[in-house]
Scaffold this motif. Structure first.
Motif, mmCIF file in Angstrom:
data_model
loop_
_atom_site.group_PDB
_atom_site.id
_atom_site.type_symbol
_atom_site.label_atom_id
_atom_site.label_comp_id
_atom_site.label_asym_id
_atom_site.label_seq_id
_atom_site.Cartn_x
_atom_site.Cartn_y
_atom_site.Cartn_z
ATOM 1 N N THR A 57 0.140 45.740 2.092
ATOM 2 C CA THR A 57 0.160 45.408 0.670
ATOM 3 C C THR A 57 0.672 46.580 -0.156
ATOM 4 O OG1 THR A 57 -2.196 45.999 0.558
ATOM 5 C CG2 THR A 57 -1.655 43.670 0.795
ATOM 6 N N GLN A 58 0.334 47.812 0.246
ATOM 7 C CA GLN A 58 0.841 48.982 -0.479
ATOM 8 C C GLN A 58 2.362 49.096 -0.336
ATOM 9 O OE1 GLN A 58 -1.763 51.842 1.466
ATOM 10 N NE2 GLN A 58 -2.851 52.232 -0.461
ATOM 11 N N VAL A 59 2.861 48.845 0.860
ATOM 12 C CA VAL A 59 4.310 48.916 1.059
ATOM 13 C C VAL A 59 5.013 47.856 0.229
ATOM 14 C CG1 VAL A 59 6.180 48.681 2.727
ATOM 15 C CG2 VAL A 59 4.105 49.901 3.359
ATOM 16 N N MET A 60 4.449 46.653 0.188
ATOM 17 C CA MET A 60 5.086 45.569 -0.542
ATOM 18 C C MET A 60 5.073 45.807 -2.053
ATOM 19 S SD MET A 60 6.362 43.779 1.767
ATOM 20 C CE MET A 60 7.083 42.574 0.664
ATOM 21 N N SER A 61 4.229 46.718 -2.505
ATOM 22 C CA SER A 61 4.262 47.081 -3.919
ATOM 23 C C SER A 61 5.403 48.054 -4.215
ATOM 24 C CB SER A 61 2.927 47.700 -4.345
ATOM 25 O OG SER A 61 2.757 48.983 -3.761
ATOM 26 N N LEU A 62 5.956 48.655 -3.152
ATOM 27 C CA LEU A 62 7.046 49.623 -3.303
ATOM 28 C C LEU A 62 8.400 49.049 -2.903
ATOM 29 C CD1 LEU A 62 5.236 52.710 -1.713
ATOM 30 C CD2 LEU A 62 5.639 52.331 -4.153
ATOM 31 N N ALA A 63 8.400 48.076 -2.001
ATOM 32 C CA ALA A 63 9.655 47.499 -1.495
ATOM 33 C C ALA A 63 9.671 45.998 -1.759
ATOM 34 C CB ALA A 63 9.795 47.772 0.003
ATOM 35 N N SER A 64 10.787 45.498 -2.215
ATOM 36 C CA SER A 64 10.905 44.067 -2.496
ATOM 37 C C SER A 64 11.180 43.283 -1.217
ATOM 38 C CB SER A 64 12.046 43.823 -3.492
ATOM 39 O OG SER A 64 13.291 44.160 -2.891
ATOM 40 N N GLU A 65 10.920 41.979 -1.273
ATOM 41 C CA GLU A 65 11.261 41.123 -0.137
ATOM 42 C C GLU A 65 12.753 41.192 0.150
ATOM 43 O OE1 GLU A 65 9.668 37.143 -0.017
ATOM 44 O OE2 GLU A 65 8.004 37.695 -1.338
ATOM 45 N N GLU A 66 13.544 41.246 -0.917
ATOM 46 C CA GLU A 66 15.001 41.285 -0.741
ATOM 47 C C GLU A 66 15.433 42.543 0.005
ATOM 48 O OE1 GLU A 66 13.412 40.644 -3.566
ATOM 49 O OE2 GLU A 66 13.853 38.495 -3.704
ATOM 50 N N ALA A 67 14.775 43.679 -0.267
ATOM 51 C CA ALA A 67 15.136 44.921 0.416
ATOM 52 C C ALA A 67 14.805 44.844 1.898
ATOM 53 C CB ALA A 67 14.402 46.099 -0.232
ATOM 54 N N ILE A 68 13.683 44.228 2.230
ATOM 55 C CA ILE A 68 13.299 44.091 3.635
ATOM 56 C C ILE A 68 14.257 43.150 4.350
ATOM 57 C CG2 ILE A 68 11.488 43.269 5.190
ATOM 58 C CD1 ILE A 68 9.452 44.261 3.133
ATOM 59 N N ILE A 69 14.622 42.063 3.711
ATOM 60 C CA ILE A 69 15.579 41.127 4.315
ATOM 61 C C ILE A 69 16.916 41.820 4.539
ATOM 62 C CG2 ILE A 69 16.943 39.048 3.870
ATOM 63 C CD1 ILE A 69 14.450 37.941 2.387
ATOM 64 N N GLN A 70 17.349 42.617 3.575
ATOM 65 C CA GLN A 70 18.606 43.349 3.727
ATOM 66 C C GLN A 70 18.544 44.287 4.921
ATOM 67 O OE1 GLN A 70 19.823 45.480 0.203
ATOM 68 N NE2 GLN A 70 21.370 46.679 1.278
ATOM 69 N N ALA A 71 17.407 44.963 5.111
ATOM 70 C CA ALA A 71 17.253 45.873 6.250
ATOM 71 C C ALA A 71 17.235 45.110 7.563
ATOM 72 C CB ALA A 71 15.983 46.700 6.089
ATOM 73 N N LEU A 72 16.599 43.938 7.580
ATOM 74 C CA LEU A 72 16.561 43.129 8.799
ATOM 75 C C LEU A 72 17.944 42.615 9.175
ATOM 76 C CD1 LEU A 72 13.292 41.096 8.128
ATOM 77 C CD2 LEU A 72 13.649 42.702 10.015
ATOM 78 N N ARG A 73 18.745 42.305 8.192
ATOM 79 C CA ARG A 73 20.080 41.761 8.447
ATOM 80 C C ARG A 73 21.131 42.843 8.654
ATOM 81 N NH1 ARG A 73 20.266 36.951 3.814
ATOM 82 N NH2 ARG A 73 18.728 35.572 4.810
ATOM 83 N N SER A 74 20.753 44.087 8.478
ATOM 84 C CA SER A 74 21.702 45.189 8.601
ATOM 85 C C SER A 74 22.226 45.295 10.030
ATOM 86 C CB SER A 74 21.030 46.503 8.205
ATOM 87 O OG SER A 74 21.840 47.615 8.535
ATOM 88 N N PRO A 75 23.488 45.689 10.208
ATOM 89 C CA PRO A 75 23.995 45.944 11.563
ATOM 90 C C PRO A 75 23.438 47.232 12.157
ATOM 91 C CG PRO A 75 25.670 46.479 9.921
ATOM 92 C CD PRO A 75 24.535 45.838 9.180
ATOM 93 N N SER A 76 22.745 48.029 11.356
ATOM 94 C CA SER A 76 22.187 49.292 11.835
ATOM 95 C C SER A 76 20.820 49.072 12.476
ATOM 96 C CB SER A 76 22.047 50.284 10.680
ATOM 97 O OG SER A 76 21.257 51.389 11.055
ATOM 98 N N PRO A 77 20.637 49.440 13.733
ATOM 99 C CA PRO A 77 19.326 49.267 14.367
ATOM 100 C C PRO A 77 18.231 50.072 13.682
ATOM 101 C CG PRO A 77 20.799 50.554 15.775
ATOM 102 C CD PRO A 77 21.635 50.004 14.676
ATOM 103 N N SER A 78 18.568 51.226 13.111
ATOM 104 C CA SER A 78 17.532 52.021 12.444
ATOM 105 C C SER A 78 16.965 51.272 11.244
ATOM 106 C CB SER A 78 18.097 53.375 12.011
ATOM 107 O OG SER A 78 19.169 53.223 11.104
ATOM 108 N N ALA A 79 17.809 50.534 10.521
ATOM 109 C CA ALA A 79 17.330 49.730 9.399
ATOM 110 C C ALA A 79 16.475 48.570 9.894
ATOM 111 C CB ALA A 79 18.506 49.217 8.578
#
Length: 357
Positions: free
Chosen positions: A85-107
């Protein structure tokens, strides 16, 4: 600089560097500066650094077009003590989706590290289950990413989420050959299970990514190598999930999806699809994955609570899977000879029961 961060040298310089990247994300990173700070971070000094550094890193990651491995590594370190819950107050759902869809494995790994935090409590898992777009992107990347580490991380995260959220739980923890399969925890609320197995879009996504057919030849479809990876990943997680909720894996609300992707009329669930209808047995490597699946699956089912339904289902699976597969039959029948001695006799009786019943 605050007194409680004095022990971390280079923070001011790193913060200035991050400010520059926020303004112009095309600037090159200074990896040595990131590493210098990250190596000094401990549980004792990390908390004051989070509000100084993490929001800026999050902002940069949204627009950074190069390999973000350095940024993701520091972000992961800063996220350590935070709850979901603390992380979700700092990062948006859209940012997490962008990281999941990234071609970079680190993201991808950074995003999955965030999702793993939801496995710390049933309420957090329920919160995540409500975020359908995140779950969709997560499952797609887990199954389709070419990197082994992303597949392994995804399997651990999904297994842990379904574990903490399981409404059905063995009365005691389960372990096979000393490896823990399910631990004794309070029952979950089942929201994540319903999202994965009772949401038509998400259940169909899993079947689609793990099946061959014309849909794989379309834009966005998987190559034959990626398809084998997806099938292997599904086979590896199912034994663990079967220990948590065997019944749900053997039934489905969507028989028409099984007809589309498995070319079968039966209404069996994901277990039937993966064990009987998913793979091309002419592919020797994926057939080895099927053999490994059955060996692990039966070893686990041997120690889960007895039920007539379970045994009848196992007999049916065994008969159908081995009907024209002598290699699989021999591997299953010889399994007790390759297990630890203290478990061999009971496993031998169990396999005899399902293979002769």
């Amino acid at each position: 600089m605050a007194t409680d961060t004095v022990a971390v040298s280079g923070v001011d310089e790193l913060e200035n560097h991050l400010d520059q990247l926020v303004t112009d994300p095309t600037l090159p990173l200074d990896p040595k500066l990131f590493d210098h700070v990250e190596l000094q971070i401990t549980d004792a000094n990390v908390l004051p650094l989070i509000p100084r550094l993490l929001p800026k890193i999050t902002d940069i990651l949204k627009r950074y077009q190069r390999d973000p491995a350095v940024l993701c590594s520091l972000a992961t370190k800063l996220l350590g003590p935070l709850s979901f819950t603390q992380v979700m107050s700092l990062a948006s759902e859209e940012a997490i989706i962008q990281a999941l869809r990234s071609p970079s494995p680190s993201a991808n790994l950074l995003a999955m590290t965030i999702l793993a935090k939801a496995a710390q409590s049933p309420s957090d898992a329920a919160m995540l289950a409500a975020m359908k777009d995140i779950i969709t992107s997560f499952l797609a990347q887990w199954l389709s990413a070419p990197q082994v580490e992303v597949g392994e991380k995804g399997a651990r995260v999904l297994g842990d989420l379904l574990d903490i959220d399981s409404e059905v739980r063995p009365p005691q923890g389960l372990a096979v050959s000393g490896v823990e399969i399910a631990v004794r925890k309070p029952r979950g609320q089942g929201f994540m299970w319903r999202r994965v197995f009772h949401d038509r879009d998400i259940y169909g996504l899993i079947l689609s990514l793990c099946s061959s057919g014309p849909h794989q030849a379309a834009a966005g479809g998987l190559s034959s190598q990626q398809l084998s990876l997806a099938q292997g990943r599904l086979l590896r997680i199912l034994p663990r999930l079967s220990a948590l909720n065997f019944g749900l894996l053997t039934k489905t609300d969507f028989p028409e999806l099984h007809q589309r992707y498995g070319d079968v009329e039966a209404s069996g669930g994901l277990l039937y699809f993966a064990a009987l209808h998913m793979i091309d047995k002419a592919d020797l490597l994926i057939h080895l994955s099927l053999v490994d699946f059955f060996e692990t699956f039966l070893s686990i089912q041997q120690i889960t609570p007895f039920s007539t339904y379970k045994m009848d289902t196992l007999r049916k699976l065994y008969q159908e899977a081995t009907r024209q597969d002598e290699t699989l039959r021999n591997a299953i029948l010889s399994l007790p000879e390759r297990t630890v001695p203290e478990e061999a006799d009971e496993l031998r009786r169990f396999i005899h029961d399902i293979s002769t019943g």
